[in-house]
Design an enzyme around this catalytic site. Structure first.
Site, mmCIF file in Angstrom:
data_model
loop_
_atom_site.group_PDB
_atom_site.id
_atom_site.type_symbol
_atom_site.label_atom_id
_atom_site.label_comp_id
_atom_site.label_asym_id
_atom_site.label_seq_id
_atom_site.Cartn_x
_atom_site.Cartn_y
_atom_site.Cartn_z
ATOM 1 C CD GLU A 77 -0.807 -4.778 5.069
ATOM 2 O OE1 GLU A 77 -0.517 -4.975 4.089
ATOM 3 O OE2 GLU A 77 -2.017 -5.130 5.797
ATOM 4 C CE LYS A 96 -0.826 -7.733 1.641
ATOM 5 N NZ LYS A 96 -1.461 -6.710 1.929
ATOM 6 C CB CYS A 146 -2.365 -8.114 5.426
ATOM 7 S SG CYS A 146 -4.024 -7.562 5.713
#
Length: 283
Positions: A41, A114, A156
């Site tokens: 990321e 995301k 993440c």
């Protein structure tokens, strides 16, 4: 069996310096035989406050990051999963934390934005994180076919939300990637157990590429980029620092585990997805 690699970096605010480091590490991964390579990321811009400008340039095709990714995929003949870059979904839109997937010819074949943004308090030197100040939320999951298996995408903080991974499993995922910038504090507490749980419950390989060290802005990230097999065993790991983690994806091993413990067939209810799968039109 197919070789895959996760790249661990200690990125900073300088985009070109980050791309230079990524190029060197991608080359190392390709030399080790990786057919699919995962970047972490924020690999190209970590702590850079000009995210909106970077995002606008990448959308317009005038930025350096997307051409770099295409060139690296073509040069090495690899599938490249590009961690996350700031990229809006439409002209003038707010940046998304976007993971692009490129094939061995350098074509962008998938885009995942995301879903879960990191708006939390952490007992470290930064204390407060508000990812939603810089990024808009994604609204769909992505699962695509690759030469190493069917690939599910996440980023993440997503790893804390098991329903996303269950949706990817139902969509046929065999390998799930987790590019990350996990903090040192949250990583020490939860990184390994969350990744292993996602692998065990989905019976998928999980490939996680984390940022791993002390960054120029003082932030500390946990590292421990790794490959976990569908039984939950960590087969490769890099604790800290820049480097490459490689390992094998063995779909026969995966199918054996699923055949011996067919948890997908034992499910007593069918969850209702609150997010929808992406189509190729969203790339």
């Amino acid at each position: 069996m197919s070789q895959v690699a996760a790249i661990q970096m200690i990125s900073g605010a300088d985009v070109q310096a980050n791309l230079d480091a990524a190029a060197r590490l991608i080359g190392d991964a390709a030399q080790q035989g990786a057919r699919l390579v995962l970047l972490p990321e924020c690999f190209a811009a970590f702590g850079n406050r000009a995210l909106a400008d970077i995002a606008a340039a990448e959308y317009a095709g005038t930025g350096p990051i997307r051409p770099f990714l295409a060139e690296q995929a073509r040069r090495h003949g690899i599938w490249l999963v590009a961690g996350s870059i700031p990229l809006p979904a439409e002209p003038g839109g707010k940046a998304m934390a976007c993971c692009l997937v490129l094939d061995g010819q350098g074509n962008e074949v998938a885009r995942y934005d995301k879903l879960h943004l990191f708006d939390v308090e952490v007992a470290d030197n930064q204390r407060s994180y508000r990812e939603s100040k810089d990024y808009a939320y994604g609204d769909r999951f992505v699962c695509i076919d690759t030469p190493v298996g069917r690939l599910g995408l996440s980023i993440c903080y997503d790893v804390r939300f098991a329903e996303l991974y269950a949706a990817l499993r139902r969509a046929g995922a065999e390998l799930i990637v987790v590019p990350s910038a996990f903090t040192a504090v949250t990583g020490a507490a939860h990184w390994e157990v969350l990744l292993r749980a996602r692998a065990i419950e989905t019976q998928c390989y999980v490939l996680a590429a984390n940022q791993g060290g002390t960054h120029a802005n003082g932030r500390e990230t946990f590292g421990h980029s790794c490959l976990i097999d569908p039984w939950g065993d960590i087969t490769a790991c890099l604790p800290q620092g820049e480097g490459v983690v490689t390992g094998e994806i063995d779909l026969q091993h995966l199918n054996t585990i699923r055949g011996r413990m067919p948890v997908a067939g034992h499910r007593r209810f069918e969850p209702v997805d609150t997010i929808v799968p992406a189509s190729r039109e969203t790339i």
